[in-house]
Design a protein around this motif. Structure first.
Motif, PDB file in Angstrom:
ATOM      1  N   ASN A 186      -3.564   1.829  -1.884  1.00 31.14           N
ATOM      2  CA  ASN A 186      -2.650   2.314  -3.002  1.00 31.14           C
ATOM      3  C   ASN A 186      -3.527   1.836  -4.489  1.00 31.14           C
ATOM      4  O   ASN A 186      -3.791   0.464  -4.325  1.00 31.14           O
TER       5      ASN A 186
ATOM      6  N   ARG B 139       4.898   6.818  -0.018  1.00 35.93           N
ATOM      7  CA  ARG B 139       4.067   6.691  -0.796  1.00 35.93           C
ATOM      8  C   ARG B 139       2.243   6.506  -0.306  1.00 35.93           C
ATOM      9  O   ARG B 139       1.707   7.121   0.308  1.00 35.93           O
ATOM     10  N   MET B 140       3.415   5.862   1.244  1.00 38.26           N
ATOM     11  CA  MET B 140       2.385   5.684   1.997  1.00 38.26           C
ATOM     12  C   MET B 140       1.749   6.748   2.608  1.00 38.26           C
ATOM     13  O   MET B 140       0.840   7.723   3.666  1.00 38.26           O
ATOM     14  N   THR B 141       3.130   7.912   2.762  1.00 39.02           N
ATOM     15  CA  THR B 141       2.964   9.443   3.353  1.00 39.02           C
ATOM     16  C   THR B 141       2.446  10.528   2.196  1.00 39.02           C
ATOM     17  O   THR B 141       0.929  10.740   3.007  1.00 39.02           O
TER      18      THR B 141
ATOM     19  N   GLN C 130       8.280   2.977  -1.104  1.00 42.84           N
ATOM     20  CA  GLN C 130       7.190   3.076  -0.100  1.00 42.84           C
ATOM     21  C   GLN C 130       6.393   3.572   0.604  1.00 42.84           C
ATOM     22  O   GLN C 130       5.661   4.059   0.826  1.00 42.84           O
ATOM     23  N   ASP C 131       7.626   3.902   2.055  1.00 43.46           N
ATOM     24  CA  ASP C 131       7.165   5.573   2.537  1.00 43.46           C
ATOM     25  C   ASP C 131       6.785   6.372   2.144  1.00 43.46           C
ATOM     26  O   ASP C 131       5.630   6.990   2.993  1.00 43.46           O
TER      27      ASP C 131
ATOM     28  N   PHE D  88      -6.677   5.239   2.511  1.00 37.59           N
ATOM     29  CA  PHE D  88      -6.298   4.895   1.577  1.00 37.59           C
ATOM     30  C   PHE D  88      -5.978   3.870   0.896  1.00 37.59           C
ATOM     31  O   PHE D  88      -5.873   3.108   1.932  1.00 37.59           O
TER      32      PHE D  88
ATOM     33  N   GLY E 184      -0.256   9.569   0.257  1.00 33.19           N
ATOM     34  CA  GLY E 184      -1.624   8.308   0.616  1.00 33.19           C
ATOM     35  C   GLY E 184      -2.021   9.252   1.382  1.00 33.19           C
ATOM     36  O   GLY E 184      -3.446   9.194   1.151  1.00 33.19           O
ATOM     37  N   ASN E 185      -1.732   8.523   2.533  1.00 35.87           N
ATOM     38  CA  ASN E 185      -2.299   9.359   3.369  1.00 35.87           C
ATOM     39  C   ASN E 185      -2.907  10.654   3.820  1.00 35.87           C
ATOM     40  O   ASN E 185      -3.610  10.891   4.559  1.00 35.87           O
TER      41      ASN E 185
ATOM     42  N   TYR F  94       6.122   0.657  -5.279  1.00 37.40           N
ATOM     43  CA  TYR F  94       6.647   0.818  -3.988  1.00 37.40           C
ATOM     44  C   TYR F  94       6.103   2.434  -4.253  1.00 37.40           C
ATOM     45  O   TYR F  94       5.677   3.015  -3.300  1.00 37.40           O
TER      46      TYR F  94
END
Length: 445
Positions: A41, A194-196, A191-192, A39, A198-199, A46
């Protein structure tokens, strides 16, 4: 009625911005995943959104509506919008984070200080226009389902989150000690998120590839994407979904070209024989090719008479059912053989059934084996990705063609309700376009 104006409210445009901003971000995540295997970004915010993609697509959607069916003007306008958005976004991003996030100065052709290569911009302009033509009707349909109050509530929540995201980004970039606690909390949540997301995107792509190619290494070298399958793996081996789809796709193309040439030689008129709006695809030929592949391939080892008879009856029944389907569903007639001898309710006839039999014989004995070898030479990963991209394209293309055809029938009946989706279809696919694409279409009284 040839062209009608399309007017979007502020809240509709806001939803366009967020939806296409997210889709642009997600597309970038998937592209980076194929390149690096992890992943990455692609944005500076964020939250899971690309400001450049959202703004660009929204401006394109709003401005090209005034230039319906003027395709060159729409392309030039889209090219200018993308160039301006890329340059302005690049300058603002550089001043915010202190470095260039992209630079095309080394390219052979570049525009506006190297922020976006000219050829790349032209390609993006074509992709943006194609997205508007193909995807926007379904986005309008989705938004039209939401009540006006719900549209405003969703838009307000997303706008508030974006404002907090931008504020936190600017304050963080300037290293300001006293920050808005609310803005930082919202941005941390984004941000959390996005990371979730995205992953999850990367994981779903990885799992899909590993499921299709279990021989791939589960831990590819960083920077090499998801790796390559071992030698010896054959794409679309045997008679499965991938093989049948490619036969459908190829037959749709070849069938349209063959029919176009035949009509031109017989009548001297060069006319569209396509079943869909985008591309020279005849769905009848495509479905016929797929049907012949599935049903008649088991007969390839039998004598030629069996293959001919199979094609004779199967082709005639298929053509008859296609005629019934278009008349029942759309109330239209695309072919009528009532003036030909030995016809069956004008939907097919013995002569064309004979042609279907000959075609089946040629297909099973000569054409299919060659196409089969060609398809199986496609690299496995490339073939899998390309297949699913084409599946999505053909499904959306067929659905959009049905919507445009239905809208045309409504206009001819004089009972066309002026909805937002109807206005878009009227603008982009007016009577002149529909009648050019399907010149033989007749509406049943």
């Amino acid at each position: 009625m040839e062209v009608s104006d399309v007017h979007y409210t502020f809240w509709e445009q806001l939803l366009f911005f967020f939806l296409y901003g997210f889709l642009g971000w997600a597309a970038s995540v998937v592209i980076h995943a194929f390149r690096t295997g992890r992943f990455v970004n692609p944005g500076i915010l964020y939250g899971p959104i690309s400001l450049t993609s959202g703004l660009t697509m929204t401006f394109v959607i709003v401005f090209i509506s005034d230039y319906a069916v003027q395709y060159l003007t729409q392309f030039v306008l889209t090219f200018v919008i993308i160039s301006a958005a890329s340059s302005i976004g690049g300058v603002l991003a550089e001043r915010t984070v202190g470095r260039k996030l992209w630079d095309y100065s080394g390219a052979r052709y570049f525009a506006l200080g190297g922020w976006r290569g000219t050829l790349r911009t032209a390609g993006l302009a074509l992709a943006a226009l194609f997205t508007v033509y193909l995807l926007q009707p379904f986005v309008i349909l989705l938004i039209s389902v939401l009540p006006e109050l719900a549209l405003k509530i969703v838009g307000s929540i997303l706008l508030f989150a974006l404002t907090c995201d931008l504020a936190a980004l600017l304050w963080t970039a300037r290293v300001v000690r006293r920050r808005s606690r609310l803005a930082m909390d919202v941005s941390a949540s984004l941000q959390d998120l996005r990371m979730t997301w995205g992953n999850r995107l990367v994981s779903s792509v990885r799992e899909r590839i590993w499921k299709a190619f279990p021989e791939m290494a589960e831990q590819p070298t960083p920077g090499t994407g998801f790796g390559e399958p071992k030698e010896g793996r054959i794409f679309a081996q045997g008679l499965g979904f991938y093989k049948v789809f490619w036969m459908f796709f190829i037959c749709s193309l070849l069938g349209d070209w063959i029919e176009t040439v035949y009509v031109y030689l017989v009548s001297g008129v060069l006319m569209s024989r396509s079943s869909v709006i985008y591309g020279t695809f005849s769905l009848v030929w495509g479905l016929g090719g797929a049907l012949f592949t599935v049903v008649l391939q088991p007969l390839r080892e039998r004598n030629d008479r069996m293959v001919f008879l199979g094609g004779f009856f199967l082709g005639g029944a298929f053509e008859y059912l296609c005629s019934v389907f278009t008349e029942v569903v759309f109330g239209t007639v695309f072919w009528d053989y009532s003036d030909m001898p030995f016809n069956i309710q004008g939907r097919t006839n013995l002569l064309f059934m004979f042609f279907w039999g000959v075609l089946a014989l040629v297909w099973v004995k000569a054409v299919y084996p060659r196409l089969n070898r060609w398809i199986e030479r496609i690299p496995p990963v490339t073939g899998t990705v390309l297949t699913w991209c084409l599946v999505v394209f053909m499904v959306l293309n067929a659905l959009l063609s049905g919507m445009a055809m239905g809208r045309y029938i409504e206009r001819q009946a004089g009972a066309a309700e002026q909805t937002l989706l109807g206005a878009f279809l009227d603008s982009q696919y007016p009577d002149s376009v529909i009648e050019f694409l399907w010149p033989n279409m007749r509406i049943r009284p």
